[in-house]
Every structure is written in structure tokens, then in C-alpha cells.
Write an enzyme that holds these catalytic residues in place. Structure first.
Site, PDB file in Angstrom:
ATOM      1  N   SER A   1       2.427  12.491   8.559  1.00  0.00           N
ATOM      2  CA  SER A   1       2.316  13.953   8.494  1.00  0.00           C
ATOM      3  C   SER A   1       1.962  14.463   9.887  1.00  0.00           C
ATOM      4  O   SER A   1       1.407  13.731  10.707  1.00  0.00           O
ATOM      5  CB  SER A   1       1.203  14.339   7.523  1.00  0.00           C
ATOM      6  OG  SER A   1       0.870  15.716   7.657  1.00  0.00           O
TER       7      SER A   1
ATOM      8  N   TYR B   1      -7.636  13.239   4.048  1.00  0.00           N
ATOM      9  CA  TYR B   1      -6.171  13.077   4.098  1.00  0.00           C
ATOM     10  C   TYR B   1      -5.674  12.830   5.526  1.00  0.00           C
ATOM     11  O   TYR B   1      -4.867  11.911   5.756  1.00  0.00           O
ATOM     12  CB  TYR B   1      -5.527  14.325   3.518  1.00  0.00           C
ATOM     13  CG  TYR B   1      -4.023  14.391   3.570  1.00  0.00           C
ATOM     14  CD1 TYR B   1      -3.240  13.830   2.561  1.00  0.00           C
ATOM     15  CD2 TYR B   1      -3.352  15.046   4.614  1.00  0.00           C
ATOM     16  CE1 TYR B   1      -1.845  13.910   2.595  1.00  0.00           C
ATOM     17  CE2 TYR B   1      -1.968  15.122   4.651  1.00  0.00           C
ATOM     18  CZ  TYR B   1      -1.217  14.557   3.643  1.00  0.00           C
ATOM     19  OH  TYR B   1       0.157  14.647   3.680  1.00  0.00           O
TER      20      TYR B   1
HETATM   21  P1  NAD Z   1       4.995  15.572  -4.094  1.00  0.00           P
HETATM   22  O1  NAD Z   1       3.830  15.988  -4.880  1.00  0.00           O
HETATM   23  O2  NAD Z   1       6.328  16.015  -4.560  1.00  0.00           O
HETATM   24  O3  NAD Z   1       5.054  14.000  -3.941  1.00  0.00           O
HETATM   25  C1  NAD Z   1       3.931  13.184  -3.899  1.00  0.00           C
HETATM   26  C2  NAD Z   1       4.118  12.121  -4.942  1.00  0.00           C
HETATM   27  O4  NAD Z   1       3.100  11.145  -4.789  1.00  0.00           O
HETATM   28  C3  NAD Z   1       3.993  12.614  -6.368  1.00  0.00           C
HETATM   29  O5  NAD Z   1       5.240  13.053  -6.876  1.00  0.00           O
HETATM   30  C4  NAD Z   1       3.491  11.383  -7.093  1.00  0.00           C
HETATM   31  O6  NAD Z   1       4.541  10.760  -7.791  1.00  0.00           O
HETATM   32  C5  NAD Z   1       3.023  10.458  -5.997  1.00  0.00           C
HETATM   33  N1  NAD Z   1       1.669   9.973  -6.215  1.00  0.00           N
HETATM   34  C6  NAD Z   1       0.500  10.580  -5.910  1.00  0.00           C
HETATM   35  N2  NAD Z   1      -0.533   9.800  -6.287  1.00  0.00           N
HETATM   36  C7  NAD Z   1       0.003   8.680  -6.832  1.00  0.00           C
HETATM   37  C8  NAD Z   1      -0.536   7.505  -7.402  1.00  0.00           C
HETATM   38  N3  NAD Z   1      -1.860   7.296  -7.474  1.00  0.00           N
HETATM   39  N4  NAD Z   1       0.315   6.573  -7.885  1.00  0.00           N
HETATM   40  C9  NAD Z   1       1.660   6.758  -7.836  1.00  0.00           C
HETATM   41  N5  NAD Z   1       2.227   7.856  -7.288  1.00  0.00           N
HETATM   42  C10 NAD Z   1       1.407   8.798  -6.798  1.00  0.00           C
HETATM   43  O7  NAD Z   1       4.716  16.070  -2.616  1.00  0.00           O
HETATM   44  P2  NAD Z   1       5.403  15.768  -1.208  1.00  0.00           P
HETATM   45  O8  NAD Z   1       4.877  16.801  -0.320  1.00  0.00           O
HETATM   46  O9  NAD Z   1       6.845  15.569  -1.338  1.00  0.00           O
HETATM   47  O10 NAD Z   1       4.701  14.416  -0.761  1.00  0.00           O
HETATM   48  C11 NAD Z   1       5.423  13.301  -0.296  1.00  0.00           C
HETATM   49  C12 NAD Z   1       4.766  12.735   0.949  1.00  0.00           C
HETATM   50  O11 NAD Z   1       4.909  13.653   2.008  1.00  0.00           O
HETATM   51  C13 NAD Z   1       3.276  12.446   0.822  1.00  0.00           C
HETATM   52  O12 NAD Z   1       2.991  11.205   1.431  1.00  0.00           O
HETATM   53  C14 NAD Z   1       2.651  13.563   1.623  1.00  0.00           C
HETATM   54  O13 NAD Z   1       1.409  13.196   2.152  1.00  0.00           O
HETATM   55  C15 NAD Z   1       3.702  13.754   2.692  1.00  0.00           C
HETATM   56  N6  NAD Z   1       3.631  15.023   3.393  1.00  0.00           N
HETATM   57  C16 NAD Z   1       3.825  16.183   2.723  1.00  0.00           C
HETATM   58  C17 NAD Z   1       3.742  17.368   3.424  1.00  0.00           C
HETATM   59  C18 NAD Z   1       3.930  18.697   2.734  1.00  0.00           C
HETATM   60  O14 NAD Z   1       3.642  19.712   3.342  1.00  0.00           O
HETATM   61  N7  NAD Z   1       4.388  18.754   1.518  1.00  0.00           N
HETATM   62  C19 NAD Z   1       3.479  17.378   4.791  1.00  0.00           C
HETATM   63  C20 NAD Z   1       3.299  16.164   5.433  1.00  0.00           C
HETATM   64  C21 NAD Z   1       3.379  14.998   4.726  1.00  0.00           C
END
Ligand code: NAD
Ligand code: MG
Length: 298
Positions: free
Chosen positions: A190, A203
Site C-alpha cells: 500500500s 496497518y
Molecule cells: P476488499 O475488502 O475487497 O478485500 C480484502 C479481502 O481480504 C476481503 O475480501 C477478504 O476476503 C480478505 N480477508 C480479510 N481478512 C481475512 C482473513 N482473516 N482471512 C481470509 N481473508 C481475509 O478490499 P481491497 O481494498 O480490495 O483489499 C485488497 C488488498 O489491497 C488488501 O491487502 C489491502 O490492504 C490492499 N490495499 C487496499 C487499498 C484501498 O484503498 N482499498 C489501498 C492499499 C492497499
């Protein structure tokens, strides 16, 4: 929400801009309940056969960035196993249908990545059901904003590190003996690894750890012909953010803080996952790629 990802246009106005409605969901949240519903490339992503015959495991494949990657992998010709939490079954069902619609094999393996035993089972089952494994995309993650260190519990600190960092270690350890030369691992960090927010004290350091872990692992496994790279997204419109990743005040103006003045849509992240998965990126390993709406990585 859909957009043509291929015709030239102004990226500032390509997708919705804030304000957004307040919309708190319980963790982990469903993409289907977001307003506006995110674009994961369902109707737009076009494959070119870049992952023909590949066998992919995508964690967090039910929603958000992981769903966008899973759809793109299938459209590029890969069979895809997705992992997610049991509460997310309805989101996962939509992804399964989309993978199957490409004539690819879709495998659903729900379960909690905070357990080492489950991480081992997940990799073994994906390998068995797909008939091999050569692409591991670690996209799952947990984020909960907390105003002050005084309110940040040891339990939360632990859960965030287990989900974001330990699972990466456990999944990589289980998968590596199965991966052939040419296989690729893609981890998800991130912008928070470099520009941490005051409210993400647990985080943000998990994301720095993912960067360092991935760079170290890339050096360790290159002699086997395996590459490891990292995607570092900026603000993306996903359930992670609307289910407590940010306060609802921040959700309303989500994305306004970056030069692009809007959040990214998951579909805008898929092409980099495809590139890093495919042989097209053959000379690239141990790198971090920002998809940040202009908030540049160091
Ligand atoms: P999202 O909520 O769609 O996806 C995150 C997924 O993590 C969930 O769908 C869930 O299935 C899974 N998850 C969480 N805890 C879990 C557990 N204990 N066991 C199994 N699965 C679990 O959100 P997203 O934003 O698409 O997140 C995907 C990645 O992107 C993450 O690593 C997040 O940190 C990263 N990210 C997101 C952003 C943002 O702004 N959305 C920014 C930077 C990084
Ligand atoms: Mg989800």
C-alpha cells in the site's frame, strides 16, 4: 459502474469522484452493498491469452482488488482458485460465475488466513483442485482505522499482523515447494508503507513489512526461476475502506486527498497484476509498483 478501459480519455473523470454516501458495513463488508458498486472489470476487462494454462490462487478474490485480479486472470486464460471469508460467500459466488463464464476452472476455498493450518490447507487444496499452482496473488488484507494508540488493542494489532503479514509467510512457505520455474508471486502492499496515516498505526507497518518480505523473498527464490513483486495501491473503492478501514467522514471524501481527486476502481489495478503474473515481466523481480492516483512512491 462500468467504464471503457481501453479508449483514451481523461483519467480524472473516468470514474466516480467524491462526495460518496456514508455506508458503514460490518467487517469484512460486501462489494455488492457498496454505493456506488465498484468496477472490478466485470464488463470491461479484455484478455489476450497472456496467462493461458496458468493456475492461480488469489486471496481476497471475492471483492475489490483481488476480484479484479481474479477476473482478469481468468480472461487471460488462467484457472483460478479464490479464498475469502465465509461471510463473503455472495460476493465470491459472483466471481465464480465470471471465471466459469470464461470456460476456466473456478475453485472456491473459504477460510480464515489468520490460521497457519488453514493457509497450508488452502495451498494444498488449490494445488489439488487446479492440478498444479504457478501463480500466487496475495491480496487479502485487514484494515481498521483507530484514532489513538490508547484505543488500539493488542488483539487488533495481532489480527492485523496475522492477516497481512503472517499469512503471507505461511502461504509462501506452503506454496514454494509446489511452484515451478516461471511461477510468480504477487503481494499487495500500500502507499501506507511509505506515507502512513495517523489512524493506521497497525496497518501501515504491515504494509512496510510486506515490501521488505517480498524483496527478501525475491532474492531467495530467484535461483528457482520464481519471481516475486509487489503492488502498492493508493485509495481504492472497496469494502475494506467502507467497512471500517476509514471513518465514514473519510469515506465521504474518499480519494479527494490524492492528485487524481478520486479513488481508484479495482479494475484499474488488474492490468498490473496480469503484467507481473505473466511472462511479459520476465526481467522484473523484487520491485514495488505504485497504483496511487499520483501520490508517488519514494
Ligand atoms: P476488499 O475488502 O475487497 O478485500 C480484502 C479481502 O481480504 C476481503 O475480501 C477478504 O476476503 C480478505 N480477508 C480479510 N481478512 C481475512 C482473513 N482473516 N482471512 C481470509 N481473508 C481475509 O478490499 P481491497 O481494498 O480490495 O483489499 C485488497 C488488498 O489491497 C488488501 O491487502 C489491502 O490492504 C490492499 N490495499 C487496499 C487499498 C484501498 O484503498 N482499498 C489501498 C492499499 C492497499
Ligand atoms: Mg471481500
Amino acid at each position: 459502474m462500468t467504464s471503457n478501459q481501453y479508449d483514451m480519455q481523461n483519467p480524472l473523470t473516468q470514474y466516480p469522484q467524491p462526495q460518496f454516501p456514508k455506508q458503514l458495513q460490518p467487517v469484512p463488508g460486501l462489494a455488492s452493498k457498496m454505493d456506488p458498486v465498484p468496477d472490478h472489470g466485470e464488463t470491461s476487462y479484455r484478455g489476450l491469452g497472456r496467462l493461458k494454462g496458468r493456475k492461480a490462487l488469489v486471496t481476497g478474490g471475492d471483492s475489490g482488488i483481488g476480484r479484479a485480479a481474479a477476473i482478469a486472470f481468468a480472461r487471460e486464460g488462467a484457472d483460478v482458485a479464490i479464498n475469502y471469508l465465509p461471510e463473503e460467500q455472495s460476493d465470491a459466488d459472483e466471481v465464480m460465475k465470471l471465471i466459469e463464464a470464461e470456460g476456466r476452472k473456478a475453485v472456491a476455498i473459504p477460510g480464515d488466513l489468520k490460521s497457519e493450518a488453514f493457509c497450508q490447507e488452502l495451498v494444498a487444496k488449490a494445488n489439488l483442485d487446479l492440478g498444479g499452482l504457478d501463480l500466487l496473488a496475495n491480496v487479502a488484507g485487514r484494515q481498521k482505522s483507530v484514532e489513538s494508540i490508547a484505543e488500539l488493542t493488542t488483539e487488533q494489532f495481532d489480527e492485523t499482523f496475522k492477516t497481512n503479514v503472517y499469512a503471507l509467510f505461511w502461504l509462501s512457505k506452503a506454496a514454494l515447494p509446489l511452484l515451478p520455474a516461471g511461477a510468480t508471486i504477487i503481494n499487495t502492499a500500500s502507499i501506507q508503507a511509505y506515507q502512513p496515516s495517523a489512524t493506521l498505526l497497525d496497518y501501515a507497518p504491515t504494509k512496510s513489512a510486506i515490501v521488505a518480505f517480498s524483496k527478501a523473498l525475491s532474492k531467495q527464490v530467484l535461483p528457482k526461476g520464481i519471481r516475486v513483486n509487489v503492488v502498492a495501491p493508493g485509495p481504492f473503492w472497496t469494502p475494506l475502506q467502507t467497512s471500517g478501514g476509514q471513518t465514514q467522514d473519510v469515506v465521504q471524501k474518499f480519494g479527494s486527498e490524492v492528485p487524481m481527486k478520486r479513488p481508484g476502481q479495482p479494475a484499474e489495478c488488474a492490468p498490473i497484476y496480469v503484467f507481473l503474473a505473466s511472462q511479459e515481466s520476465s526481467y522484473i523481480t523484487g520491485e514495488v509498483f505504485g497504483v496511487t492516483g499520483g501520490n508517488t512512491l519514494p
